[in-house]
Design an enzyme around this catalytic site. Structure first.
Site, short mmCIF file in Angstrom:
data_model
loop_
_atom_site.label_atom_id
_atom_site.label_comp_id
_atom_site.label_asym_id
_atom_site.label_seq_id
_atom_site.Cartn_x
_atom_site.Cartn_y
_atom_site.Cartn_z
N ASP A 161 0.82 -1.21 0.00
CA ASP A 161 0.00 0.00 0.00
C ASP A 161 0.86 1.27 0.00
O ASP A 161 2.01 1.27 0.45
CB ASP A 161 -0.91 0.03 1.24
CG ASP A 161 -2.15 -0.82 1.06
OD1 ASP A 161 -2.23 -1.53 0.04
OD2 ASP A 161 -3.03 -0.78 1.95
N HIS A 175 3.85 -2.33 3.29
CA HIS A 175 3.83 -0.95 2.78
C HIS A 175 5.16 -0.66 2.09
O HIS A 175 6.22 -0.96 2.64
CB HIS A 175 3.62 0.05 3.91
CG HIS A 175 2.27 -0.03 4.55
ND1 HIS A 175 1.97 -0.96 5.53
CD2 HIS A 175 1.13 0.69 4.36
CE1 HIS A 175 0.71 -0.80 5.92
NE2 HIS A 175 0.17 0.19 5.22
#
Length: 754
Positions: free
Chosen positions: A112, A264
């Site tokens: 993400d 991430h």
């Protein structure tokens, strides 16, 4: 000079049935106006482009409109139970909510918040090394800023999805905002990699049991548009930076179970993620796991039906939801995407460059303020010492030249003020083809020592040269036809000529019509900007301009440099530089005050300052060879020319950066800090202005208008200078702009000195 205004006697009307042909001057004025309109438009377009670039850059960084709210603890009563308890992949084939679980012994590796120029390439390198695909949920603003990374990502065989454009919690946003967030991200993907995607992950989402009544309509709406929403089974929580071992542990599913796992690749310092990712891949491969993308998991697993939207019973999903996530961008989407990426590239280059320019301008502006304060104080103390003297008093008569063109409102006050002079003078009124009876008014006054010389309209430089030819004395004083002198003005003005090296003297021009707001703003500018500057330049012996409202010259010096030239619109700056180059000294006499009528409207002010700034550029370009002049006559080229270019052209052109970045910071960064910085700069300017007012013995009350002047008046001056630069760069020519006079400037006592 401009086209004459309405004459005092009406012209003979044209014969009936025929229209009067426009005069040569009228045609020239019309052509000049037609040429200026595109340049004004170009200047405004440049300003608009800069504004758009700044706004785009701020929006990309999600610092405005970036709603930081994150909803927690809301009810999920409207969400179907099968969705809450289902797999991490949610789609709506045929309008039915359908969830898909990741197959056993399979990992869907998702990332993400990217792409990030530091961390994403390292993640891609690891995935390529281990031959593992990833699914990246990208923030649109980051995609637009780093399109090359996205291209590499897709070419490597990874999958991408939408993670909104500005990373906001969509449950708080309107439907229009949701649509905009998705569409802008799709455009960014199209421009960066030539694709669009059907995958979506909402910011701040985790497992499906976190869906609530506020976010559920968002997923329903996106599902109807063909999007597949992706959640997770295991969260590495790498953003907490708990340590490599914890990241690997938290990302590992129960033995044998498949999982959608979250890492991430952006959003902060990700060194622990980079270190943990290879260890995690090696661990899962050792356990017999395979890695796939979201589309791969959907193709390998039969979806679980949750019934039609709303929770009603229904059939299982169709194979439509198993299509590949990427689609080739075509048509308008592709070109709009490329335009977006190109615009962002411009913004990404422009804003840092402007930031550097801001630092340079800030240092230059502060340096100028410091120079003005230090040198103006020294100048004042030097010239006001009891023992200071230019030499033996100058008592001989001088010639005062008054060029006049349609000055019927002002000429009487001007001549009567000269008649009260305490220094012997002759007054030469050069009527430059006036059509309003200016010459007749001057003659009818019957004042002693006044001569009126008439000439056909030829412009102010020609009128001044004509006056010099008719002058009887060796010192000539030049003034404007709308200016009023104090009784001692001429006496003070000519005293520096006791020094034989002095070729010209600049007087202290004052705004007489300062009762209006525009007049008060110009009054502040005259006292602080012009006269404080002249003190500085005088001490440095590189005075750039003798004001047309009040200046004195040796007749010998004027003739030596060829008189007033009409090569530029700033004949006063032109001849001042010419005198420097001829070896004459130019000084400033602060006690010689003249009261002039400043423009009374914004339109007239624009015309005057446009002519001034453009004329100054013309004069500087005309005398560009002064930079290589040798000896004492080269002082202006060595000192004055660089200072004038820096302080009167370059710095003012880029000075709007201060205001632009102030507004930018207020909107996008920190309103309070930006406001305090702007107030600090204003405080420095107020200190300079207050000191200038003290030196000129002016009333401080006008300084109350200075904050408003900085907000409104200064912006107009910026536009004028930009307009002048555009005209200079495009090779345009200007005609003289005749200002409308009111004659409201009377005797100095009527204006109220400090």
């Amino acid at each position: 000079m401009t086209t004459p205004t309405t004459p005092s006697t009406p012209p003979t009307p044209p014969a009936r049935g025929r229209r009067r042909a426009p005069s040569r001057m009228e045609r020239a004025a019309g052509r000049a106006a037609a040429l200026q309109r595109p340049r004004v438009l170009l200047a405004l377009l440049l300003l608009l482009a800069l504004t758009c670039v700044m706004l785009l850059n701020g929006y990309l960084r999600a610092e405005v409109g970036g709603d930081q709210r994150v909803r927690t603890g809301a009810s999920a009563s409207d969400v179907p139970d099968d969705v809450l308890d289902g797999g991490p992949i949610l789609s709506f084939p045929g309008g039915q909510a359908t969830t898909v679980s990741v197959p056993d012994k399979t990992i869907v590796l998702t990332f993400d918040d990217g792409p990030d120029p530091t961390w994403t390439p390292q993640v891609l390198e690891i995935l390529e090394k281990y031959d593992v695909p990833g699914t990246f949920f990208l923030v649109g603003s980051m995609v637009a800023r780093h399109p090359g990374i996205v291209r590499d990502m897709v070419e490597q065989g990874n999958e991408v999805g939408v993670h909104t454009f500005t990373h906001v919690d969509l449950s708080y946003q309107s439907q229009a905002r949701v649509t905009r967030e998705i569409e802008q991200t799709q455009l960014a993907l199209a421009g960066a990699a030539g694709i669009t995607t059907t995958l979506f992950r909402a910011p701040y989402s985790s497992q499906t049991d976190a869906i609530d009544n506020y976010s559920w309509p968002v997923y329903e709406s996106l599902g109807e548009d063909g999007y597949t929403s992706v959640f997770i089974d295991a969260d590495s929580d790498d953003w907490k930076r708990p340590g490599v071992s914890k990241i690997v542990e938290w990302a590992t599913p129960e033995d044998g179970e498949g999982a959608s796992v979250l890492f991430h690749d952006a959003g902060g310092e990700r060194s622990q993620t980079i270190e943990a990712l290879p260890k995690y891949i090696e661990k899962m491969k050792a356990k017999g796991y395979t890695f796939t993308t979201v589309s791969g998991a959907m193709a390998d697993q039969q979806p679980t039906g949750a019934g039609p939207v709303g929770g009603a019973p229904g059939t299982t999903g169709s194979g439509d939801s198993l299509q590949a996530a990427h689609h080739e961008a075509t048509g308008a989407t592709l070109y709009e995407g490329k335009a977006l990426v190109a615009a962002v590239a411009v913004a990404e280059w422009t804003v840092p460059a402007l930031s550097v320019g801001l630092v340079i301008v800030g240092v230059a502006v502060m340096g100028r303020f410091a120079m003005m304060l230090v040198l103006a104080r020294r100048h004042h103390r030097q010239r006001n010492r009891r023992r200071f003297s230019w030499g033996p008093p100058v008592t001989g008569p001088v010639s005062v030249i008054v060029p006049a063109y349609n000055e019927k409102e002002c000429i009487e006050a001007t001549l009567r003020s000269l008649a009260r002079s305490t220094h012997p003078i002759e007054i030469i009124v050069v009527d430059d083809g006036s059509t309003d009876g200016t010459a007749e008014i001057a003659e009818s006054l019957g004042l002693p020592g006044v001569r009126v010389v008439r000439q056909a309209n030829a412009g102010k430089p020609a009128a001044l040269n004509n006056g010099v030819r008719h002058a009887r004395y060796d010192i000539v004083v030049m003034m404007d036809g709308d200016t009023v002198f104090e009784p001692d003005t001429v006496r003070h003005l000519v005293q520096p000529f006791a020094d034989p090296s002095v070729g010209a003297v600049a007087g202290n021009a004052k705004v007489g019509n300062r009762r209006t707001l525009i007049g008060a703003w110009q009054h502040i500018e005259y006292v602080m900007g012009f006269n404080l500057d002249r003190r500085m330049y005088d001490l440095l012996r590189c005075m750039p301009t003798i004001p047309g409202a009040i200046g004195a010259f040796r007749r010998e010096a004027v003739l030596q440099v060829g008189g007033m030239s009409d090569d530029t619109l700033a004949e006063d700056t032109d001849i001042t530089i010419a005198l420097h180059r001829a070896g004459w000294r130019v000084v400033y006499e602060e006690h010689a005050r003249a009261w002039t009528e400043a423009p009374g409207s914004l339109g007239q002010l624009w015309s005057q300052r446009y002519r001034w700034s453009y004329g100054t550029m013309q004069a500087l370009w005309k005398h560009r060879r002064s930079l290589t002049d040798k000896g004492p006559s080269g002082r202006f080229g060595r000192v004055g020319m660089p200072l004038v270019v820096l302080f009167q052209v370059v710095t003012p052109v880029f000075a709007p950066l201060i205001d632009v970045f102030t507004v930018y910071s207020m909107v996008f960064v920190d309103f309070r800090a930006a406001l305090l910085a702007w107030l600090a700069v204003l405080a420095v300017q107020l200190v300079c202005a207050a000191y200038a007012f003290r030196l000129d013995r002016e009333k401080y009350r006008y300084l109350l208008m200075m904050p408003l002047q900085q907000l409104a008046y200064r912006q107009m001056m910026y536009l004028v200078l930009i307009h002048s630069c555009v005209t200079a760069l495009t090779g345009g020519r200007l005609r003289w702009q005749k200002l409308k006079r009111t004659g409201e400037v009377g005797t100095p006592a009527g204006t109220g000195t400090g």
